[in-house]
Write a protein that holds these residues in place. Structure first.
Motif, PDB file in Angstrom:
ATOM      1  N   ILE A   1      -3.231 -23.635  42.271  1.00 51.08           N
ATOM      2  CA  ILE A   1      -4.433 -22.907  41.857  1.00 51.08           C
ATOM      3  C   ILE A   1      -4.415 -22.702  40.341  1.00 51.08           C
ATOM      4  O   ILE A   1      -5.414 -22.922  39.655  1.00 51.08           O
ATOM      5  N   THR A   2      -3.249 -22.291  39.806  1.00 50.43           N
ATOM      6  CA  THR A   2      -3.129 -22.070  38.361  1.00 50.43           C
ATOM      7  C   THR A   2      -3.376 -23.362  37.585  1.00 50.43           C
ATOM      8  O   THR A   2      -4.071 -23.365  36.566  1.00 50.43           O
ATOM      9  N   ARG A   3      -2.826 -24.454  38.080  1.00 48.67           N
ATOM     10  CA  ARG A   3      -2.960 -25.731  37.366  1.00 48.67           C
ATOM     11  C   ARG A   3      -4.407 -26.233  37.397  1.00 48.67           C
ATOM     12  O   ARG A   3      -4.867 -26.852  36.435  1.00 48.67           O
ATOM     13  N   THR A   4      -5.107 -25.975  38.496  1.00 52.34           N
ATOM     14  CA  THR A   4      -6.475 -26.462  38.615  1.00 52.34           C
ATOM     15  C   THR A   4      -7.462 -25.598  37.842  1.00 52.34           C
ATOM     16  O   THR A   4      -8.557 -26.051  37.514  1.00 52.34           O
ATOM     17  N   THR A   5      -7.097 -24.368  37.550  1.00 51.67           N
ATOM     18  CA  THR A   5      -8.012 -23.460  36.849  1.00 51.67           C
ATOM     19  C   THR A   5      -7.516 -23.157  35.439  1.00 51.67           C
ATOM     20  O   THR A   5      -8.037 -23.666  34.454  1.00 51.67           O
ATOM     21  N   ASN A   6      -6.474 -22.346  35.330  1.00 48.98           N
ATOM     22  CA  ASN A   6      -6.003 -21.877  34.026  1.00 48.98           C
ATOM     23  C   ASN A   6      -5.534 -23.019  33.136  1.00 48.98           C
ATOM     24  O   ASN A   6      -5.886 -23.088  31.957  1.00 48.98           O
ATOM     25  N   ASP A   7      -4.727 -23.929  33.684  1.00 51.24           N
ATOM     26  CA  ASP A   7      -4.167 -25.007  32.862  1.00 51.24           C
ATOM     27  C   ASP A   7      -5.256 -25.943  32.347  1.00 51.24           C
ATOM     28  O   ASP A   7      -5.253 -26.336  31.173  1.00 51.24           O
ATOM     29  N   ILE A   8      -6.189 -26.308  33.215  1.00 50.53           N
ATOM     30  CA  ILE A   8      -7.276 -27.197  32.778  1.00 50.53           C
ATOM     31  C   ILE A   8      -8.147 -26.492  31.754  1.00 50.53           C
ATOM     32  O   ILE A   8      -8.615 -27.101  30.784  1.00 50.53           O
ATOM     33  N   ASN A   9      -8.351 -25.188  31.926  1.00 49.58           N
ATOM     34  CA  ASN A   9      -9.140 -24.428  30.957  1.00 49.58           C
ATOM     35  C   ASN A   9      -8.460 -24.400  29.590  1.00 49.58           C
ATOM     36  O   ASN A   9      -9.131 -24.488  28.550  1.00 49.58           O
ATOM     37  N   GLN A  10      -7.122 -24.293  29.573  1.00 49.00           N
ATOM     38  CA  GLN A  10      -6.380 -24.320  28.303  1.00 49.00           C
ATOM     39  C   GLN A  10      -6.610 -25.640  27.570  1.00 49.00           C
ATOM     40  O   GLN A  10      -6.884 -25.652  26.362  1.00 49.00           O
ATOM     41  N   VAL A  11      -6.522 -26.741  28.304  1.00 49.40           N
ATOM     42  CA  VAL A  11      -6.722 -28.059  27.689  1.00 49.40           C
ATOM     43  C   VAL A  11      -8.163 -28.211  27.221  1.00 49.40           C
ATOM     44  O   VAL A  11      -8.434 -28.749  26.142  1.00 49.40           O
ATOM     45  N   GLN A  12      -9.100 -27.721  28.018  1.00 48.60           N
ATOM     46  CA  GLN A  12     -10.518 -27.813  27.661  1.00 48.60           C
ATOM     47  C   GLN A  12     -10.820 -27.071  26.359  1.00 48.60           C
ATOM     48  O   GLN A  12     -11.535 -27.583  25.489  1.00 48.60           O
ATOM     49  N   GLN A  13     -10.266 -25.853  26.224  1.00 53.25           N
ATOM     50  CA  GLN A  13     -10.510 -25.067  25.016  1.00 53.25           C
ATOM     51  C   GLN A  13      -9.924 -25.746  23.780  1.00 53.25           C
ATOM     52  O   GLN A  13     -10.524 -25.744  22.704  1.00 53.25           O
ATOM     53  N   VAL A  14      -8.736 -26.320  23.936  1.00 52.57           N
ATOM     54  CA  VAL A  14      -8.100 -27.002  22.797  1.00 52.57           C
ATOM     55  C   VAL A  14      -8.867 -28.264  22.432  1.00 52.57           C
ATOM     56  O   VAL A  14      -8.953 -28.629  21.261  1.00 52.57           O
TER      57      VAL A  14
END
Length: 588
Positions: A113-126
């Motif tokens: 769940i963390t990888r599909t939401t938080n982690d992808i969001n981190q990459v998206q923002q960067v």
């Protein structure tokens, strides 16, 4: 992180457009100090007001144009990044949906769940920052240096001292902070795990008065994450003050030595002002790079975790659809076309152990279940009953031996085709958000209202459904918390019945039913599943007594095989189970 950028391929022309817009913006920003220098040297000092108005107006036009392309670049880069995030989330979800239970066990639901939401969001923002800053920062830095040198090459020697000191400061601080970003994502996983367990198990937590214990668990995980976040932010907090100190000292040096060069006649006042602005642009471009050093490491750690999921190959391999598996294949003669599946399930010396387990969960299992018969599996907790159903549905693959349907190894049947033959009612009755009708149609998406009503009637669910305010359109809460355990089980049974499969698997699916409802349901099922293969895993002897065949398991091995009467005469284990549940009068 570069591996994830393959998802940008559909947007490569739009990315090129953003780069062009950023180039135009940078050129505007680099041109403005030169125009200001001309106004001072050629307009203010000589007192030429028309020149000031003319160049000033031109500066406004350049500024307006730069603002427009900057806004356009921000808008387009945001669209690219959000589309990228959408595509990666979709790809990750589809890939995870192919995982077997073994992959879920390995990574963990909370981490997925963390990888599909938080982690992808981190990459998206960067990515938004990278599209803008990774292009504009070098362009502004190099362009600023060129323009500064063109104004005064001697004064530019200040950069020879300032830039290496600035770069070294960024490197030292980033090197100390980067490892903490990887640790932070793991601690986010831990926090998510504790929170998820607490929320999904709230009833158990409250019933055992473990609220304070769970609060301490959450506080510990939260404090652990906070401590790491504070540590990394303390390290990164040094970056901005250090850069501002270097920037301010550089400005002092430029004004000091620039003033000396003006006195000596080697430089004009306007050129010094332009030079100072170019110095600010160079320094700020390096500051933007430092911001990337703060964001990129955390995004890189997230990207590694996302790639780990995408690179993980499911242990359960998809078989290719062939005529031998029941499809209408090419090159097969008409008289060789396979018959419609009957649903004969057979275990042939099946042995299976869970990953990392020392002992086998089931060992040397051999039996068959035929259409028109009810095969029951009974045994103590941990004897391997549910494991056998998991092997039939290929949630796991056998280690040794084979599970076959109509003589075909299930590993040779495409998963979709295999599971279309099976109607599974799991041990834990899982319902989804939506209406009651939606949950029943989960078994057959195009089921008509009559089919839904018939399945509910067979599952003995009509009575409680009709008592609800909206009947079949009554909403089901997440996890089915607004219906009882017995009602959830009956809806799960209806969901399996509506698809009318060749094989029914009931995994302890009657445990929450009262004896009266249990008896009525089994009587209705007997008529509904008369031509199908029915396999029932149960704890209650009363549920399996009437089965055509009863498989008795103990420690993963078959210790009894026959009907109730035969097993009472031949199996000590079965007799013990019966004696523990029924009175002597009932046994007789």
């Amino acid at each position: 992180m570069l591996k994830l950028f393959r998802f940008l391929k559909p947007y490569r022309w739009i990315v090129a457009l953003v780069l062009v817009l950023i180039l135009l913006q940078s050129l505007c920003d680099l041109y403005l100090p030169t125009l200001m220098s001309d106004i001072v040297d050629k307009g203010v000092i000589p007192g030429d007001k028309p020149y000031i108005w003319r160049i000033g107006g031109f500066m406004l036009l350049v500024t307006a144009f730069g603002t427009i392309v900057s806004v356009a670049a921000s808008y387009v880069s945001s669209r690219i990044a959000t589309s990228f995030g959408r595509d990666v989330r979709s790809k990750t979800f589809k890939h995870v949906s192919k995982f077997s239970l073994q992959e879920f066990d390995k990574i963990g639901t909370a981490s997925l769940i963390t990888r599909t939401t938080n982690d992808i969001n981190q990459v998206q923002q960067v990515l938004i920052m990278m599209i803008r800053l990774m292009v504009s920062a070098p362009m502004m830095c190099i362009g600023g240096l060129i323009m500064a040198v063109s104004k005064d090459a001697t004064l530019s020697l200040i950069f020879v001292a300032a830039i290496p000191i600035l770069a070294l400061t960024i490197f030292i601080i980033a090197r100390r902070g980067i490892p903490y970003f990887r640790v932070m994502q793991k601690k986010v996983d831990k926090l998510n795990l504790v929170l998820r367990e607490n929320l999904t198990g709230m009833r158990v937590v409250r019933s055992f008065n473990r609220g304070e214990h769970e609060s301490k668990r959450f506080e510990q995980a939260n404090a652990d994450l906070t401590a790491t976040a504070v540590k990394v932010n303390q390290i990164m907090a040094f970056m901005m003050p250090m850069m501002m100190i270097i920037l301010n000292f550089s400005s002092i040096a430029i004004i000091w030595f620039g003033g000396l060069r003006i006195n000596s006649g080697h430089m004009e006042v306007g050129d010094l002002m332009a030079f100072l602005q170019y110095a600010m642009q160079i320094m700020f471009s390096l500051m933007m790079v430092s911001m990337m050093f703060v964001m990129v490491p955390r995004a890189a750690a997230s990207a590694v975790r996302i790639n780990e999921v995408l690179a993980m190959e499911p242990v359960i391999k998809e078989a290719e659809a062939t005529a031998d598996n029941g499809d209408e294949g090419e090159g097969v003669e008409a008289d060789e076309q396979p018959a419609a599946p009957r649903g004969v399930v057979a275990f042939d010396q099946v042995t299976f152990r869970y990953p990392g387990a020392e002992n086998a969960a089931v060992e040397a299992i051999s039996f068959s279940a035929n259409p028109g018969e009810v095969t029951a599996i009974i045994g103590g907790t941990g004897s391997g009953k549910t494991t056998l159903l998991n092997l039939m549905t290929r949630f796991y693959d056998t280690g040794e031996g084979a599970v076959t349907i109509d003589g075909i190894d299930v590993r040779e049947v495409p998963l979709e085709q295999l599971r279309s033959l099976i109607g599974l009612v799991p041990q834990k009755a899982m319902l989804f958000t939506g209406t009651i009708a939606d949950n029943i149609r989960f078994g057959k998406n195009d089921a008509k209202e009559e089919e839904v009503a018939h399945a509910a009637d067979t599952a003995q669910a009509t009575e409680f459904i009709s008592g609800m305010p909206e009947g079949f359109n009554t909403p089901i809460a997440q996890g089915g918390t607004n219906v009882s355990g017995g009602q959830r089980q009956r809806l799960s049974i209806a969901r399996a019945l509506v698809r009318q499969p060749r094989i029914y698997l009931f995994d302890d699916s009657f445990s929450a039913l009262d004896f009266k409802t249990d008896a009525k349901l089994r009587a209705a099922l007997k008529q509904e599943t008369a031509d199908s293969t029915v396999i029932i895993v149960a704890q209650r002897v009363s549920t399996v007594m009437d089965a055509d065949r009863i498989i008795v398991l103990e420690d993963g091995r078959i210790v009894g095989n026959g009907n109730h009467r035969e097993l009472m005469a031949s199996s000590n284990v079965y007799r013990e189970i019966v004696a523990s549940q029924l009175s002597e009068e009932e046994i007789a």
